[in-house]
Write a protein that holds these residues in place. Structure first.
Motif, PDB file in Angstrom:
ATOM      1  N   MET A  88      35.266  33.800  34.490  1.00  0.00           N
ATOM      2  CA  MET A  88      34.681  35.177  34.988  1.00  0.00           C
ATOM      3  C   MET A  88      35.273  36.432  34.249  1.00  0.00           C
ATOM      4  SD  MET A  88      36.010  37.203  38.131  1.00  0.00           S
ATOM      5  CE  MET A  88      37.457  37.521  37.269  1.00  0.00           C
ATOM      6  N   VAL A  89      36.437  36.132  33.575  1.00  0.00           N
ATOM      7  CA  VAL A  89      37.176  37.145  32.860  1.00  0.00           C
ATOM      8  C   VAL A  89      36.244  37.032  31.519  1.00  0.00           C
ATOM      9  CG1 VAL A  89      38.959  37.834  31.483  1.00  0.00           C
ATOM     10  CG2 VAL A  89      39.381  37.117  33.734  1.00  0.00           C
ATOM     11  N   PRO A 141      41.124  43.552  30.805  1.00  0.00           N
ATOM     12  CA  PRO A 141      41.653  44.370  29.803  1.00  0.00           C
ATOM     13  C   PRO A 141      42.068  43.656  28.498  1.00  0.00           C
ATOM     14  CG  PRO A 141      42.616  45.119  32.039  1.00  0.00           C
ATOM     15  CD  PRO A 141      42.047  43.809  32.032  1.00  0.00           C
ATOM     16  N   LEU A 142      42.706  42.563  28.506  1.00  0.00           N
ATOM     17  CA  LEU A 142      43.220  42.056  27.262  1.00  0.00           C
ATOM     18  C   LEU A 142      41.885  41.197  26.730  1.00  0.00           C
ATOM     19  CD1 LEU A 142      45.441  40.746  25.532  1.00  0.00           C
ATOM     20  CD2 LEU A 142      45.537  38.642  27.025  1.00  0.00           C
ATOM     21  N   ALA A 183      45.611  38.194  39.829  1.00  0.00           N
ATOM     22  CA  ALA A 183      46.354  38.372  38.693  1.00  0.00           C
ATOM     23  C   ALA A 183      45.561  37.734  37.346  1.00  0.00           C
ATOM     24  CB  ALA A 183      47.344  37.418  38.820  1.00  0.00           C
ATOM     25  N   ILE A 184      44.726  36.772  37.463  1.00  0.00           N
ATOM     26  CA  ILE A 184      43.866  36.246  36.350  1.00  0.00           C
ATOM     27  C   ILE A 184      42.884  37.486  36.051  1.00  0.00           C
ATOM     28  CG2 ILE A 184      42.554  34.443  35.483  1.00  0.00           C
ATOM     29  CD1 ILE A 184      44.222  32.628  37.682  1.00  0.00           C
ATOM     30  N   ALA A 185      42.217  38.095  37.000  1.00  0.00           N
ATOM     31  CA  ALA A 185      41.021  38.760  36.791  1.00  0.00           C
ATOM     32  C   ALA A 185      41.629  40.273  36.057  1.00  0.00           C
ATOM     33  CB  ALA A 185      40.560  39.230  38.250  1.00  0.00           C
ATOM     34  N   GLY A 209      52.753  39.796  33.188  1.00  0.00           N
ATOM     35  CA  GLY A 209      52.540  40.119  34.673  1.00  0.00           C
ATOM     36  C   GLY A 209      51.754  39.010  35.412  1.00  0.00           C
ATOM     37  N   ALA A 210      50.542  38.655  34.900  1.00  0.00           N
ATOM     38  CA  ALA A 210      49.784  37.602  35.370  1.00  0.00           C
ATOM     39  C   ALA A 210      50.282  36.114  35.365  1.00  0.00           C
ATOM     40  CB  ALA A 210      48.330  37.571  34.433  1.00  0.00           C
ATOM     41  N   LEU A 211      51.186  36.076  34.308  1.00  0.00           N
ATOM     42  CA  LEU A 211      51.602  34.767  34.202  1.00  0.00           C
ATOM     43  C   LEU A 211      52.977  34.605  35.268  1.00  0.00           C
ATOM     44  CD1 LEU A 211      51.851  34.442  30.263  1.00  0.00           C
ATOM     45  CD2 LEU A 211      50.514  33.057  31.705  1.00  0.00           C
ATOM     46  N   LEU A 212      53.564  35.807  35.472  1.00  0.00           N
ATOM     47  CA  LEU A 212      54.609  35.727  36.492  1.00  0.00           C
ATOM     48  C   LEU A 212      54.099  35.357  37.866  1.00  0.00           C
ATOM     49  CD1 LEU A 212      56.707  38.723  35.327  1.00  0.00           C
ATOM     50  CD2 LEU A 212      57.284  36.423  34.934  1.00  0.00           C
TER      51      LEU A 212
END
Length: 202
Positions: free
Chosen positions: A171-172, A120-121, A114-116, A149-152
């Motif tokens: 990493m991102v 795109p952001l 989810a964090i990875a 979605g990642a925060l959820l």
């Protein structure tokens, strides 16, 4: 007869609607492959040293890339007008790989993925404010939806240790830093070739 859209490829060539659709489908398949790869890495890292898993992954990728690229492109695949940039990008990918594997050792696959997926952001923000590219309102909405979605998934009280969240975030940032810039200056074949060989030589 296919119509040409106002989108361009990483090489700077105009894309038809069919090519744009194919690109989106390839991206979906690639994300599915990444999900399987992350799960496999998590399984291997439970019993195999991280450096061994990392080395074998990119050694195999280097061999496969050579077998696919050289017959089609020859030595031209290594021709680049931004050699230093390609080396820096390879080092950033090496850094992001170490951070990714370190994250998988310390946190669940779902939270890591989810964090990875915030990449795109990060790329969109860098493209807009560093490279001064135009970013449509629709694209901002899509990448913002990805962040929601990642925060959820990565929510307070989840199974992830909060003190480990900085590792995939780094990493991102590492992965996103020069990704768009290098693909604008070189063909995608050159970018891929330099990336895997930089990683294999480390």
């Amino acid at each position: 007869m296919s119509t040409v859209s106002n989108r361009t490829s990483a090489d700077g060539y105009p894309l038809s609607a069919q090519q744009a659709l194919a690109g989106m489908l390839y991206a979906v398949v690639a994300m599915a492959c990444f999900a399987v790869l992350d799960t496999t890495n998590k399984f291997l890292l439970a019993s195999v040293p991280m450096l061994m898993v990392l080395w074998f992954r990119y050694a195999f990728q280097a061999v496969a890339t050579t077998a696919l690229m050289l017959p089609r492109r020859g030595r031209a695949v290594f021709h680049t007008g931004a050699f230093k940039l390609q080396i820096i990008r390879g080092l950033l990918l090496l850094t992001s790989s170490f951070l990714a594997f370190g994250s998988l050792i310390r946190m669940p696959v779902a939270e890591f993925s989810a964090i990875a997926m915030l990449s795109p952001l990060a790329v969109t923000i860098l493209a807009r404010f560093i490279l001064k590219e135009h970013v449509s309102t629709l694209r901002w909405i899509f990448v913002s939806g990805g962040m929601v979605g990642a925060l959820l998934i990565v929510r307070p009280g989840g199974s992830m240790e909060p003190s480990h969240a900085w590792i995939p975030l780094l990493m991102v940032l590492s992965y996103s830093s020069l990704d768009r810039k290098s693909t604008r200056l070189n063909s995608s074949h050159t970018v891929i070739s330099y990336a895997v060989f930089c990683l294999k030589e480390k």
